[in-house]
Design an enzyme around this catalytic site. Structure first.
Site, short mmCIF file in Angstrom:
data_model
loop_
_atom_site.label_atom_id
_atom_site.label_comp_id
_atom_site.label_asym_id
_atom_site.label_seq_id
_atom_site.Cartn_x
_atom_site.Cartn_y
_atom_site.Cartn_z
N HIS A 13 0.84 -1.20 0.00
CA HIS A 13 0.00 0.00 0.00
C HIS A 13 0.88 1.25 0.00
O HIS A 13 0.64 2.21 -0.75
CB HIS A 13 -0.86 0.06 1.27
CG HIS A 13 -1.94 -0.96 1.38
ND1 HIS A 13 -2.09 -1.75 2.49
CD2 HIS A 13 -2.94 -1.32 0.54
CE1 HIS A 13 -3.15 -2.54 2.34
NE2 HIS A 13 -3.67 -2.31 1.15
N LYS A 16 -18.05 -6.26 8.59
CA LYS A 16 -16.75 -6.95 8.65
C LYS A 16 -16.00 -6.43 9.87
O LYS A 16 -15.71 -5.23 9.96
CB LYS A 16 -15.95 -6.53 7.40
CG LYS A 16 -15.39 -7.66 6.56
CD LYS A 16 -14.60 -6.99 5.44
CE LYS A 16 -13.82 -7.86 4.56
NZ LYS A 16 -13.05 -7.08 3.57
N ARG A 46 -1.69 -5.83 -8.29
CA ARG A 46 -0.56 -6.72 -7.97
C ARG A 46 -0.32 -7.76 -9.04
O ARG A 46 0.82 -8.13 -9.32
CB ARG A 46 -0.84 -7.45 -6.63
CG ARG A 46 -0.79 -6.55 -5.44
CD ARG A 46 -1.34 -7.25 -4.24
NE ARG A 46 -2.75 -7.57 -4.44
CZ ARG A 46 -3.56 -8.02 -3.51
NH1 ARG A 46 -3.09 -8.23 -2.30
NH2 ARG A 46 -4.83 -8.26 -3.75
N SER A 71 -3.01 -7.72 3.02
CA SER A 71 -3.26 -7.54 4.46
C SER A 71 -3.70 -8.85 5.09
O SER A 71 -3.30 -9.16 6.22
CB SER A 71 -4.35 -6.49 4.68
OG SER A 71 -3.94 -5.24 4.19
#
Ligand code: PNS
Length: 161
Positions: free
Chosen positions: A17, A41, A90, A127
């Site tokens: 990030h 969440k 990515r 993450s």
């Protein structure tokens, strides 16, 4: 002034990030990191903790600020006069979903998305994997900023990573 937003859950912020944020800060006048709150969440870090860790990680970048938002990203952009979203890409596996979101955000409010190729060094980094490594006592110091690594170790010690 050209403003961009780097949105995400940031639970927690990773070096991947940070790389995207640093490069975006060189391309735009101002970059806002928006921590998107998803009430369904529950994360390892509270939203306040995430903001605190992000602020600490970007304190060397003078044109970057941190904010939180609960709702549609395009509404945040409209309210804050932001015309660009910057996200890291990515691998090809990210592409379908990112393209779908980019096109929807363009359709909804005319907000453009810039998909920035991450450095190959970070193409495997997420993450969720960082959380998993920390949970089992693994070393994440090469993957996240130093304070994130120490806060994750504390959470893991308490069984809450
Ligand atoms: O770090 P993440 O979890 O991959 O980030 C995804 C995020 C938060 C950027 C994305 O889910 C999002 O933009 N959420 C806000 C709600 C929204 O605008 N949804 C419609 C997307 S087209």
């Amino acid at each position: 002034m050209k403003k961009a937003v780097c949105p995400g859950s940031f639970d927690p912020i990773t070096n991947g990030h940070l790389d995207v944020i640093e490069r975006a800060s060189g391309l735009f006048d101002h970059v806002v990191i928006a921590v998107l709150v998803n009430s369904s969440k529950s994360g390892v870090f509270t939203v306040e903790e995430r903001v605190d860790l992000i602020k600490d990680s970007v304190k060397h970048l003078t044109n970057v600020t941190v904010d939180t938002w609960s709702g549609l990203l395009v509404d945040y952009c409209e309210r804050n006069d932001i015309s660009a979203i910057v996200k890291g890409l990515r691998a090809v596996s990210d592409f379908d979903y990112e393209l779908q979101m980019a096109q929807l955000n363009l359709q909804l409010k005319g907000i453009d998305t810039f998909l920035m190729a991450t450095k190959p060094t970070y193409s495997f980094l997420s993450s969720s994997l960082v959380r998993e490594i920390a949970r089992y006592g693994g070393d994440v110091s090469a993957l996240v900023p130093p304070r994130v690594a120490s806060e994750l170790a504390k959470k893991a010690g308490k069984g809450s990573a």
